[in-house]
Design an enzyme around this catalytic site. Structure first.
Site, mmCIF file in Angstrom:
data_model
loop_
_atom_site.group_PDB
_atom_site.id
_atom_site.type_symbol
_atom_site.label_atom_id
_atom_site.label_comp_id
_atom_site.label_asym_id
_atom_site.label_seq_id
_atom_site.Cartn_x
_atom_site.Cartn_y
_atom_site.Cartn_z
ATOM 1 N N GLN A 74 -10.125 46.262 2.342
ATOM 2 C CA GLN A 74 -11.466 46.268 1.489
ATOM 3 C C GLN A 74 -11.814 47.712 1.527
ATOM 4 O OE1 GLN A 74 -13.145 44.134 0.038
ATOM 5 N NE2 GLN A 74 -11.764 42.467 0.353
ATOM 6 N N SER A 75 -11.086 48.717 1.243
ATOM 7 C CA SER A 75 -11.354 50.241 1.264
ATOM 8 C C SER A 75 -12.322 50.290 -0.142
ATOM 9 C CB SER A 75 -10.097 50.836 0.971
ATOM 10 O OG SER A 75 -10.326 52.250 0.752
ATOM 11 N N ASN A 76 -13.289 50.808 0.039
ATOM 12 C CA ASN A 76 -14.064 51.323 -1.141
ATOM 13 C C ASN A 76 -13.491 52.467 -1.834
ATOM 14 O OD1 ASN A 76 -16.584 49.534 -0.477
ATOM 15 N ND2 ASN A 76 -16.721 50.615 1.155
ATOM 16 N N ALA A 78 -10.430 53.140 -2.086
ATOM 17 C CA ALA A 78 -9.108 52.673 -2.816
ATOM 18 C C ALA A 78 -9.857 52.112 -4.220
ATOM 19 C CB ALA A 78 -8.334 51.523 -1.989
#
Ligand code: PLP
Length: 314
Positions: A74-76, A78
């Site tokens: 859930q990396s913003n 990325a």
């Protein structure tokens, strides 16, 4: 420090007063402000855009045709790397730990929409897998975890300059501390006394990381013990939606109509609320909350969505 920069966002971001939130916390109407770095323009917004303007500027200057980065699913960071790569005509590869889980919502769904390729690292070290992908691709640049490096942190020197122009007499900027580049850039420009970080638990020992990056950007020595960081909001750990984060999301939504994310800005606001309660931030001071984004992460966090749904009446 200087490096080539590429334009990705819409600047300056607005600075808005938050008088109803201020009143709920016992502060005056001019005591609390929101720096809307969640409204950066590209790819649903967020603090990573400012860092990517510098890290991708350097990558393009090196002739990169693809970018590779790592993070949690859930990396913003990325998601915004994927969006920026699309904007710039670069291929993006995102290396995540583990394997494809049941949920592909939130940031992951947007990664797909932006055309990024996801590589699941399984049990292997993400960084090692990312290095292999870079080697395979040839003309590829590795963007550091969270976009945090002295190069990326320059984006937050710029945010700090905007803020000083918008509200010269502000007292303290409160910001979520994840991989550290955001706080480092702010500290480099504003000095350690004017920045209060709220640790989210993304790094085991974030203070030396922030101090080193801030020092590199400011071309001076900054010691970890000069930094102001609250660590009580980590709770059971980075991926968890804590009770105090839930309370912060609810309060800000109901007083200002503004959405926070469960992991970063929810914790940072919970830290701000705790700092008002213990007298660290006082009425008459001008406190600025740096809203660093994360809305897609809200929809990617099943606990946060279930909590919000439980608040529905009727
Ligand atoms: C990454 C992130 C942060 C933390 O920024 P760092 O520079 O990694 O410390 C804060 N808020 C949101 C929404 C983020 O995605």
């Amino acid at each position: 420090m200087s490096a080539p920069k590429v334009s990705l966002g819409t600047w300056p971001t607005p600075l808005e007063p938050a008088p109803r939130l201020a009143a709920a916390l016992g502060l005056g109407p001019d005591d609390l402000w929101l720096k809307r770095d969640d409204l950066g323009g590209l790819g649903a917004g967020g603090n990573k855009i400012r860092k990517l303007e510098w890290t991708l500027g350097a990558a393009l200057a090196d002739g990169a045709e693809a970018v590779v980065t790592t993070g949690a699913p859930q990396s913003n960071h990325a998601r915004l790397t994927a969006a920026a790569a699309a904007r710039l005509g670069l291929d993006a590869v995102l290396v995540f730990p583990g394997g494809p889980g049941a949920s592909r919502s939130g940031n992951l769904a947007l990664d797909g929409l932006f055309g990024a390729r996801v590589v699941w690292a399984g049990d292997r070290d993400r960084a090692e897998v990312a290095d292999e992908v870079v080697a395979e691709l040839g003309k590829a640049a590795l963007i550091p975890f969270g976009g945090s490096s002295a190069v990326g942190a320059q984006g937050y020197v710029e945010s700090a300059r905007e803020l000083v122009a918008q509200l010269p007499d502000f007292t303290t900027a409160v910001v979520a501390l994840g991989s550290g580049g955001t706080m480092a850039g702010l500290v480099a420009e504003l000095g350690p006394d004017r920045v209060l970080g709220v640790d989210t638990g993304a790094l085991a020992d974030p203070l030396p990381v922030v101090a080193r990056m801030a020092g590199e950007v400011a071309e001076t020595t900054i010691d970890a013990d000069q930094l102001r960081v609250r660590r009580e909001q980590v709770g059971p750990g980075y991926p968890h939606f804590t009770e105090s984060s839930a309370a912060a999301l609810t309060l800000v939504a109901r007083t200002e109509g503004v959405i926070l994310d469960p992991i970063y800005t929810g914790r940072a606001m919970a830290g701000l609320i705790a700092a008002v309660k213990d007298g660290t931030l006082r009425p008459g001071d001008k406190t600025v909350f740096i809203h660093t984004g994360g809305l897609p992460g809200f929809f990617g966090n099943a606990d946060a969505v279930a909590y919000a749904e439980s608040q529905l009446t009727g």
